[in-house]
Design a protein around this motif. Structure first.
Motif, mmCIF file in Angstrom:
data_model
loop_
_atom_site.group_PDB
_atom_site.id
_atom_site.type_symbol
_atom_site.label_atom_id
_atom_site.label_comp_id
_atom_site.label_asym_id
_atom_site.label_seq_id
_atom_site.Cartn_x
_atom_site.Cartn_y
_atom_site.Cartn_z
ATOM 1 N N ASN A 1 0.824 -1.219 0.000
ATOM 2 C CA ASN A 1 0.000 0.000 0.000
ATOM 3 C C ASN A 1 0.853 1.262 0.000
ATOM 4 O O ASN A 1 0.346 2.361 0.255
ATOM 5 C CB ASN A 1 -0.936 0.013 1.211
ATOM 6 C CG ASN A 1 -2.113 -0.928 1.075
ATOM 7 O OD1 ASN A 1 -2.621 -1.452 2.061
ATOM 8 N ND2 ASN A 1 -2.574 -1.146 -0.155
ATOM 9 N N ASP B 1 2.196 2.869 -2.523
ATOM 10 C CA ASP B 1 1.788 3.813 -3.569
ATOM 11 C C ASP B 1 0.604 4.655 -3.123
ATOM 12 O O ASP B 1 0.572 5.879 -3.351
ATOM 13 C CB ASP B 1 1.445 3.068 -4.862
ATOM 14 C CG ASP B 1 2.672 2.497 -5.555
ATOM 15 O OD1 ASP B 1 3.797 2.912 -5.204
ATOM 16 O OD2 ASP B 1 2.497 1.641 -6.441
ATOM 17 N N GLU B 2 -0.376 4.024 -2.498
ATOM 18 C CA GLU B 2 -1.547 4.760 -2.023
ATOM 19 C C GLU B 2 -1.161 5.744 -0.911
ATOM 20 O O GLU B 2 -1.642 6.885 -0.885
ATOM 21 C CB GLU B 2 -2.613 3.788 -1.508
ATOM 22 C CG GLU B 2 -3.240 2.914 -2.581
ATOM 23 C CD GLU B 2 -2.442 1.666 -2.901
ATOM 24 O OE1 GLU B 2 -2.953 0.811 -3.661
ATOM 25 O OE2 GLU B 2 -1.308 1.526 -2.406
ATOM 26 N N ALA C 1 0.590 8.688 -2.424
ATOM 27 C CA ALA C 1 -0.363 9.581 -3.096
ATOM 28 C C ALA C 1 -1.057 10.490 -2.085
ATOM 29 O O ALA C 1 -1.281 11.683 -2.345
ATOM 30 C CB ALA C 1 -1.386 8.767 -3.880
ATOM 31 N N TYR C 2 -1.379 9.938 -0.934
ATOM 32 C CA TYR C 2 -1.999 10.758 0.117
ATOM 33 C C TYR C 2 -1.013 11.791 0.637
ATOM 34 O O TYR C 2 -1.365 12.971 0.825
ATOM 35 C CB TYR C 2 -2.477 9.868 1.265
ATOM 36 C CG TYR C 2 -3.032 10.656 2.420
ATOM 37 C CD1 TYR C 2 -4.297 11.239 2.345
ATOM 38 C CD2 TYR C 2 -2.297 10.849 3.592
ATOM 39 C CE1 TYR C 2 -4.810 11.987 3.398
ATOM 40 C CE2 TYR C 2 -2.796 11.582 4.648
ATOM 41 C CZ TYR C 2 -4.053 12.154 4.544
ATOM 42 O OH TYR C 2 -4.553 12.904 5.589
ATOM 43 N N ILE D 1 -4.519 12.324 -3.496
ATOM 44 C CA ILE D 1 -5.776 11.724 -3.047
ATOM 45 C C ILE D 1 -6.057 12.201 -1.635
ATOM 46 O O ILE D 1 -5.134 12.603 -0.901
ATOM 47 C CB ILE D 1 -5.749 10.171 -3.083
ATOM 48 C CG1 ILE D 1 -4.709 9.615 -2.093
ATOM 49 C CG2 ILE D 1 -5.491 9.670 -4.493
ATOM 50 C CD1 ILE D 1 -4.773 8.091 -1.942
ATOM 51 N N LEU E 1 -7.758 7.289 0.426
ATOM 52 C CA LEU E 1 -6.752 6.429 1.060
ATOM 53 C C LEU E 1 -7.432 5.305 1.831
ATOM 54 O O LEU E 1 -7.040 4.140 1.736
ATOM 55 C CB LEU E 1 -5.875 7.249 2.008
ATOM 56 C CG LEU E 1 -4.837 6.454 2.819
ATOM 57 C CD1 LEU E 1 -3.777 5.853 1.906
ATOM 58 C CD2 LEU E 1 -4.188 7.341 3.885
ATOM 59 N N THR F 1 -8.783 2.636 -0.583
ATOM 60 C CA THR F 1 -7.858 1.907 -1.456
ATOM 61 C C THR F 1 -6.764 1.166 -0.690
ATOM 62 O O THR F 1 -6.211 0.184 -1.208
ATOM 63 C CB THR F 1 -7.183 2.861 -2.459
ATOM 64 O OG1 THR F 1 -6.498 3.908 -1.748
ATOM 65 C CG2 THR F 1 -8.216 3.489 -3.395
ATOM 66 N N ALA F 2 -6.432 1.603 0.509
ATOM 67 C CA ALA F 2 -5.405 0.944 1.325
ATOM 68 C C ALA F 2 -6.065 0.172 2.460
ATOM 69 O O ALA F 2 -7.168 0.500 2.891
ATOM 70 C CB ALA F 2 -4.425 1.976 1.884
#
Length: 283
Positions: A88, A90-91, A94-95, A100, A105, A108-109
């Motif tokens: 996780n 990458d997610e 991104a946060y 995102i 988050l 997706t995580a």
């Protein structure tokens, strides 16, 4: 005669202070009380700090944030946690980058149920201060594979999947006291593969800590206390690869009497946060 009111006031204040109930006390490994300031000064000199928590303990979570903030004032930090799994990353990135929001988050995580109350403040600290935050733990499905089939089960993973675990083969010492204690605690439910499942978590967290560490920085890692108690677990794997680094460890325990560290809690870590067992929990 003028001294009598002063002595009375001083004695009253002393008694009032001594009667205060303390929610927690910090001890060193030998069981001597130490101040937060002394702990901070010691840990400022380290390359890595493993903050061992009780997952539902609010004092531990509060001190994680306070210590991180205070260390950030004097050292460049890298943060990481058991509570986010490596696949996780990458997610999480991104946060941290703001591409995102928290809702995305969370959807997706695989965040822990208590993430919002207990770990989001640490992640947001990294976001606000543009710090790296490492998702260090092994994906739970791989730990489950090890529990069912031993380390050999990991050989069936694809090259892409192997990127989310410590490099194979996994170095493993089943005779470490911490691993042996797991078998004792589990009784008839214990098995060699159960200990291996714990070890793959320790090895993977150590792997991603070292992979993301840069010289001159201080890496603060948040994990369950059992993963670093008695200078084993994650720390054993870290020292196996980087014995040259300076490590600091913290553990969290609960006791009815926080003013004297019980014998079984001495030596767990460089610093032991002893919390009143009546303290409320976050879940």
């Amino acid at each position: 005669m003028k001294t009598l009111p002063f002595l009375f006031t001083f004695t009253f204040c002393l008694l009032t202070v001594s009667a205060q109930k303390a929610p927690y006390v910090i001890f060193n490994a030998k069981g001597k009380k130490v101040s937060y300031k002394k702990m901070l000064k010691n840990l400022e000199q380290k390359d890595m700090v493993l903050f061992g928590e009780l997952h539902n303990n609010p004092i531990a979570h509060w001190l994680q944030y306070e210590l991180t903030s205070d260390l950030h004032a004097s050292r460049p930090l890298i943060l990481g946690a058991e509570m986010v799994e490596a696949d996780n990353q990458d997610e999480l990135d991104a946060y941290l980058a703001g591409t995102i929001d928290y809702k995305a988050l969370d959807s997706t995580a695989r965040l822990w149920n208590n993430h919002k109350t207990d770990y989001a403040p640490l992640v947001d600290f990294a976001k606000d201060n543009q710090l790296v935050f490492v998702a260090s733990n092994v994906p739970r499905r791989y730990a489950s594979m090890v529990y069912k089939g031993g380390f050999e089960a990991l050989d069936t993973l694809s090259v892409e999947e192997k990127a989310w675990i410590a490099p194979l083969p996994i170095t493993f010492d089943p005779d470490l006291p911490g691993y042996q204690n797991i078998l004792k605690m589990m009784g008839d439910h214990g098995s060699p593969t159960l200990v291996m499942a714990q070890a793959i978590k320790d090895a993977t967290m150590a792997h991603f800590i070292l992979k993301n560490y840069t010289d001159g920085s201080l890496f603060v890692h948040y994990n369950g206390a059992y993963h670093s108690n008695n200078y084993e677990g994650i720390l054993w794997y870290l020292q196996l690869q980087r014995p040259d680094l300076q490590y600091g460890t913290i553990s969290t325990v609960t006791q009815e009497n926080v003013h004297q560290l019980e014998a079984e809690n001495k030596g767990l870590a460089d610093f032991i946060i002893c919390v009143d067992s009546n303290m409320t929990t976050t879940y």
